[in-house]
Design a protein around this motif. Structure first.
Motif, PDB file in Angstrom:
ATOM      1  N   ASP A 199       9.010   2.296   4.042  1.00 51.42           N
ATOM      2  CA  ASP A 199       9.758   1.075   4.361  1.00 51.42           C
ATOM      3  C   ASP A 199      10.358   0.445   3.109  1.00 51.42           C
ATOM      4  O   ASP A 199      11.499  -0.032   3.128  1.00 51.42           O
ATOM      5  CB  ASP A 199       8.844   0.063   5.062  1.00 51.42           C
ATOM      6  N   THR A 217       0.854  -1.183   0.000  1.00 55.31           N
ATOM      7  CA  THR A 217       0.000   0.000   0.000  1.00 55.31           C
ATOM      8  C   THR A 217       0.896   1.240   0.000  1.00 55.31           C
ATOM      9  O   THR A 217       2.104   1.150   0.254  1.00 55.31           O
ATOM     10  CB  THR A 217      -0.906   0.042   1.248  1.00 55.31           C
ATOM     11  N   ALA A 218       0.288   2.374  -0.248  1.00 53.42           N
ATOM     12  CA  ALA A 218       1.043   3.628  -0.228  1.00 53.42           C
ATOM     13  C   ALA A 218       1.702   3.850   1.133  1.00 53.42           C
ATOM     14  O   ALA A 218       2.787   4.432   1.213  1.00 53.42           O
ATOM     15  CB  ALA A 218       0.137   4.798  -0.590  1.00 53.42           C
ATOM     16  N   ASP A 219       1.075   3.371   2.194  1.00 50.84           N
ATOM     17  CA  ASP A 219       1.656   3.518   3.534  1.00 50.84           C
ATOM     18  C   ASP A 219       2.949   2.731   3.701  1.00 50.84           C
ATOM     19  O   ASP A 219       3.734   3.016   4.606  1.00 50.84           O
ATOM     20  CB  ASP A 219       0.663   3.064   4.599  1.00 50.84           C
ATOM     21  N   ASP A 220       3.180   1.737   2.835  1.00 54.16           N
ATOM     22  CA  ASP A 220       4.400   0.926   2.917  1.00 54.16           C
ATOM     23  C   ASP A 220       5.593   1.592   2.230  1.00 54.16           C
ATOM     24  O   ASP A 220       6.729   1.127   2.378  1.00 54.16           O
ATOM     25  CB  ASP A 220       4.180  -0.449   2.269  1.00 54.16           C
ATOM     26  N   GLU A 269       5.908   7.972  -4.835  1.00 57.37           N
ATOM     27  CA  GLU A 269       4.440   8.043  -4.753  1.00 57.37           C
ATOM     28  C   GLU A 269       3.831   8.055  -6.150  1.00 57.37           C
ATOM     29  O   GLU A 269       2.830   7.370  -6.410  1.00 57.37           O
ATOM     30  CB  GLU A 269       4.019   9.275  -3.945  1.00 57.37           C
ATOM     31  N   ASP A 318       3.447  -6.542  12.001  1.00 57.14           N
ATOM     32  CA  ASP A 318       3.122  -5.190  11.529  1.00 57.14           C
ATOM     33  C   ASP A 318       4.329  -4.393  11.032  1.00 57.14           C
ATOM     34  O   ASP A 318       4.271  -3.171  10.935  1.00 57.14           O
ATOM     35  CB  ASP A 318       2.397  -4.379  12.619  1.00 57.14           C
TER      36      ASP A 318
END
Length: 151
Positions: free
Chosen positions: A16, A10-13, A40, A61
């Motif tokens: 990392d 996901t974009a949240d990854d 992005e 997580d």
């Protein structure tokens, strides 16, 4: 090895993933984890293309590995569809834990599911340990690769 899951990124990854891409001598020269803007934009393109599969391995997580699988239909080899594995990275404190093997196994299984007849990958000529890893998983060094930088 412990439990971990492989799931679509996901974009949240992105922080990392980019940190792992930058965490070696080659990546340190070409990645910029302090500016996620180009990543992005690339993620948006990837997410909109059903032939692209960007996945992460997650343990407790925490993103601990990643790879990108691209499915490419073609005319050669009697109209064969092939897949290309790229951007394989494992978090530095998880290397040797089996996560890389499981990610590659996932990519091969997904390639079969997508009716691919061939799985290919490239690895920089200096990544000797990575070459040994891929050979242990059944990949063969078969081609000489070339690149042309456009920007």
């Amino acid at each position: 090895m412990g439990d971990f899951a492989i799931r679509p990124a996901t974009a949240d990854d992105l922080p990392d993933i980019v940190a792992m891409l930058a965490d070696d001598p080659l990546g340190a020269q070409r990645e910029s984890p302090d500016d996620l803007t180009p990543y992005e934009a690339a993620f948006t393109r990837l997410a909109g293309d059903p032939q692209q599969h960007l996945v992460v391995a997650v343990r407790e997580d925490r993103v601990v590995g990643t790879l990108q699988l691209t499915v490419v239909p073609g005319l050669s080899r009697r109209g064969a569809t092939r897949s290309i594995i790229e951007g394989v990275r494992i978090h530095s404190d998880e290397r040797g834990s089996g996560i890389g093997t499981r990610l590659i196994e996932w990519a091969v299984d997904e390639s079969r599911r997508q009716d691919c007849q061939l799985v290919q990958l490239t690895s920089d000529a200096t990544r000797i340990e990575a070459h040994r890893f891929y050979e242990r998983l059944g990949f063969e060094a078969s081609h000489l690769g070339f690149k042309l930088r456009l920007g």
